[in-house]
Design a protein around this motif. Sequence first.
Motif, PDB file in Angstrom:
ATOM      1  N   ASN A   1      11.012  13.101   0.155  1.00 18.77           N
ATOM      2  CA  ASN A   1      10.215  11.982  -0.340  1.00 18.77           C
ATOM      3  C   ASN A   1       9.526  11.411   0.895  1.00 18.77           C
ATOM      4  O   ASN A   1      10.140  10.703   1.690  1.00 18.77           O
ATOM      5  CB  ASN A   1      11.083  10.922  -1.007  1.00 18.77           C
ATOM      6  N   GLN A   2       8.299  11.754   1.051  1.00 18.35           N
ATOM      7  CA  GLN A   2       7.538  11.376   2.238  1.00 18.35           C
ATOM      8  C   GLN A   2       7.514   9.869   2.469  1.00 18.35           C
ATOM      9  O   GLN A   2       7.438   9.403   3.594  1.00 18.35           O
ATOM     10  CB  GLN A   2       6.108  11.914   2.076  1.00 18.35           C
ATOM     11  N   ASN A   3       7.606   9.090   1.391  1.00 19.91           N
ATOM     12  CA  ASN A   3       7.499   7.633   1.509  1.00 19.91           C
ATOM     13  C   ASN A   3       8.835   6.902   1.428  1.00 19.91           C
ATOM     14  O   ASN A   3       8.865   5.697   1.238  1.00 19.91           O
ATOM     15  CB  ASN A   3       6.574   7.087   0.424  1.00 19.91           C
ATOM     16  N   ALA A   4       9.936   7.601   1.569  1.00 20.93           N
ATOM     17  CA  ALA A   4      11.254   6.960   1.425  1.00 20.93           C
ATOM     18  C   ALA A   4      11.429   5.806   2.402  1.00 20.93           C
ATOM     19  O   ALA A   4      12.035   4.789   2.075  1.00 20.93           O
ATOM     20  CB  ALA A   4      12.369   7.979   1.603  1.00 20.93           C
ATOM     21  N   ASP A   5      10.907   5.945   3.612  1.00 20.76           N
ATOM     22  CA  ASP A   5      11.041   4.869   4.597  1.00 20.76           C
ATOM     23  C   ASP A   5      10.247   3.627   4.210  1.00 20.76           C
ATOM     24  O   ASP A   5      10.600   2.518   4.576  1.00 20.76           O
ATOM     25  CB  ASP A   5      10.574   5.346   5.973  1.00 20.76           C
ATOM     26  N   LEU A   6       9.178   3.826   3.459  1.00 20.78           N
ATOM     27  CA  LEU A   6       8.340   2.690   3.067  1.00 20.78           C
ATOM     28  C   LEU A   6       9.016   1.813   2.017  1.00 20.78           C
ATOM     29  O   LEU A   6       8.674   0.645   1.880  1.00 20.78           O
ATOM     30  CB  LEU A   6       6.997   3.183   2.531  1.00 20.78           C
ATOM     31  N   ALA A   7       9.982   2.380   1.277  1.00 17.71           N
ATOM     32  CA  ALA A   7      10.649   1.612   0.221  1.00 17.71           C
ATOM     33  C   ALA A   7      11.359   0.390   0.796  1.00 17.71           C
ATOM     34  O   ALA A   7      11.400  -0.663   0.165  1.00 17.71           O
ATOM     35  CB  ALA A   7      11.632   2.498  -0.529  1.00 17.71           C
ATOM     36  N   ASP A   8      11.909   0.498   2.004  1.00 17.66           N
ATOM     37  CA  ASP A   8      12.562  -0.655   2.628  1.00 17.66           C
ATOM     38  C   ASP A   8      11.562  -1.760   2.913  1.00 17.66           C
ATOM     39  O   ASP A   8      11.858  -2.939   2.786  1.00 17.66           O
ATOM     40  CB  ASP A   8      13.236  -0.248   3.945  1.00 17.66           C
ATOM     41  N   LYS A   9      10.370  -1.347   3.294  1.00 17.65           N
ATOM     42  CA  LYS A   9       9.350  -2.321   3.676  1.00 17.65           C
ATOM     43  C   LYS A   9       8.599  -2.884   2.468  1.00 17.65           C
ATOM     44  O   LYS A   9       8.330  -4.073   2.402  1.00 17.65           O
ATOM     45  CB  LYS A   9       8.373  -1.651   4.635  1.00 17.65           C
ATOM     46  N   TYR A  10       8.259  -2.009   1.520  1.00 18.69           N
ATOM     47  CA  TYR A  10       7.411  -2.425   0.406  1.00 18.69           C
ATOM     48  C   TYR A  10       8.104  -2.433  -0.952  1.00 18.69           C
ATOM     49  O   TYR A  10       7.489  -2.719  -1.966  1.00 18.69           O
ATOM     50  CB  TYR A  10       6.177  -1.525   0.322  1.00 18.69           C
ATOM     51  N   GLY A  11       9.376  -2.052  -0.991  1.00 23.19           N
ATOM     52  CA  GLY A  11      10.116  -2.051  -2.251  1.00 23.19           C
ATOM     53  C   GLY A  11       9.563  -1.041  -3.227  1.00 23.19           C
ATOM     54  O   GLY A  11       9.138   0.036  -2.847  1.00 23.19           O
ATOM     55  N   HIS A  12       9.555  -1.410  -4.511  1.00 18.46           N
ATOM     56  CA  HIS A  12       9.132  -0.468  -5.544  1.00 18.46           C
ATOM     57  C   HIS A  12       7.626  -0.210  -5.541  1.00 18.46           C
ATOM     58  O   HIS A  12       7.137   0.578  -6.321  1.00 18.46           O
ATOM     59  CB  HIS A  12       9.595  -0.951  -6.926  1.00 18.46           C
ATOM     60  N   PHE A  13       6.880  -0.874  -4.656  1.00 13.86           N
ATOM     61  CA  PHE A  13       5.444  -0.644  -4.585  1.00 13.86           C
ATOM     62  C   PHE A  13       5.094   0.623  -3.805  1.00 13.86           C
ATOM     63  O   PHE A  13       3.971   1.068  -3.815  1.00 13.86           O
ATOM     64  CB  PHE A  13       4.729  -1.844  -3.953  1.00 13.86           C
ATOM     65  N   SER A  14       6.079   1.189  -3.096  1.00 11.36           N
ATOM     66  CA  SER A  14       5.793   2.414  -2.362  1.00 11.36           C
ATOM     67  C   SER A  14       5.994   3.595  -3.300  1.00 11.36           C
ATOM     68  O   SER A  14       7.068   3.768  -3.864  1.00 11.36           O
ATOM     69  CB  SER A  14       6.680   2.539  -1.130  1.00 11.36           C
ATOM     70  N   PRO A  15       4.959   4.405  -3.503  1.00 18.83           N
ATOM     71  CA  PRO A  15       5.073   5.519  -4.445  1.00 18.83           C
ATOM     72  C   PRO A  15       5.981   6.611  -3.895  1.00 18.83           C
ATOM     73  O   PRO A  15       6.062   6.823  -2.688  1.00 18.83           O
ATOM     74  CB  PRO A  15       3.630   6.020  -4.566  1.00 18.83           C
ATOM     75  N   VAL A  16       6.658   7.290  -4.801  1.00 19.81           N
ATOM     76  CA  VAL A  16       7.460   8.444  -4.418  1.00 19.81           C
ATOM     77  C   VAL A  16       6.506   9.615  -4.278  1.00 19.81           C
ATOM     78  O   VAL A  16       5.717   9.897  -5.173  1.00 19.81           O
ATOM     79  CB  VAL A  16       8.535   8.749  -5.486  1.00 19.81           C
ATOM     80  N   VAL A  17       6.544  10.277  -3.142  1.00 21.33           N
ATOM     81  CA  VAL A  17       5.702  11.446  -2.906  1.00 21.33           C
ATOM     82  C   VAL A  17       6.624  12.578  -2.475  1.00 21.33           C
ATOM     83  O   VAL A  17       7.110  12.602  -1.346  1.00 21.33           O
ATOM     84  CB  VAL A  17       4.632  11.185  -1.822  1.00 21.33           C
ATOM     85  N   LEU A  18       6.909  13.494  -3.417  1.00 18.67           N
ATOM     86  CA  LEU A  18       7.762  14.630  -3.113  1.00 18.67           C
ATOM     87  C   LEU A  18       6.899  15.810  -2.692  1.00 18.67           C
ATOM     88  O   LEU A  18       5.883  16.093  -3.310  1.00 18.67           O
ATOM     89  CB  LEU A  18       8.598  15.028  -4.321  1.00 18.67           C
ATOM     90  N   LEU A  19       7.350  16.480  -1.630  1.00 15.16           N
ATOM     91  CA  LEU A  19       6.657  17.675  -1.172  1.00 15.16           C
ATOM     92  C   LEU A  19       7.594  18.535  -0.351  1.00 15.16           C
ATOM     93  O   LEU A  19       8.591  18.060   0.174  1.00 15.16           O
ATOM     94  CB  LEU A  19       5.410  17.308  -0.362  1.00 15.16           C
ATOM     95  N   PHE A  20       7.254  19.823  -0.280  1.00 11.31           N
ATOM     96  CA  PHE A  20       8.017  20.722   0.576  1.00 11.31           C
ATOM     97  C   PHE A  20       7.377  20.715   1.949  1.00 11.31           C
ATOM     98  O   PHE A  20       6.153  20.758   2.076  1.00 11.31           O
ATOM     99  CB  PHE A  20       8.000  22.151   0.009  1.00 11.31           C
TER     100      PHE A  20
END
Length: 179
Positions: A122-141
């Motif tokens: 989840n490329q944006n997992a770190d952003l969840a701490d900063k922006y909460g549920h407003f950070s989109p989940v972006v899954l990629l290999f």
Amino acid sequence: MNVQELIDKYKEYENALFDIGAKVACQKFLQDLEQLDEPEKVTIPQFVAEYIERTKNEDYHLLGAMTEIRSHKNKEIDDWFYTDDNMELFARAWLEGYEVEKEKKYKITLLNRNDGDLYLVNQNADLADKYGHFSPVVLLFTKCTNLSEKCYKLTKKEVVAYDFGWVFDCPGIKIEEVE
């Protein structure tokens, strides 16, 4: 009032008492209180916790919330409620409080002998701490191994929700349960 609040209240009384008899009685009472067992909170899935919070916020009473489940649009809560002893579990969670069960997390690796393994992140997992549920989940290999540890830990629910559920049935994928 829970047991700990009562203990704290009587500790204040104990410190304020000057009569030795009253002080000893208060100490004995505190010893008995500290031996009491409070009921353990039950553990329920996140979607049940969300339902309980929503219905409590809408001023439902316990029976109303339990009755509403049958007409609830979410089949997941209906299925959960009517299996095993979950009706009783629901009532205990409503009345005594609850803890939300932690979802299992997985590290998912696409085994690639020719060019090196790829990791589902989840490329944006770190952003969840900063922006909460407003950070989109972006899954990629990715081959990248310098992302934070949090990026590699995925729940089955989020993997399936973002159309990567096929990885759980694919022989070329290594799936490890992680803390």
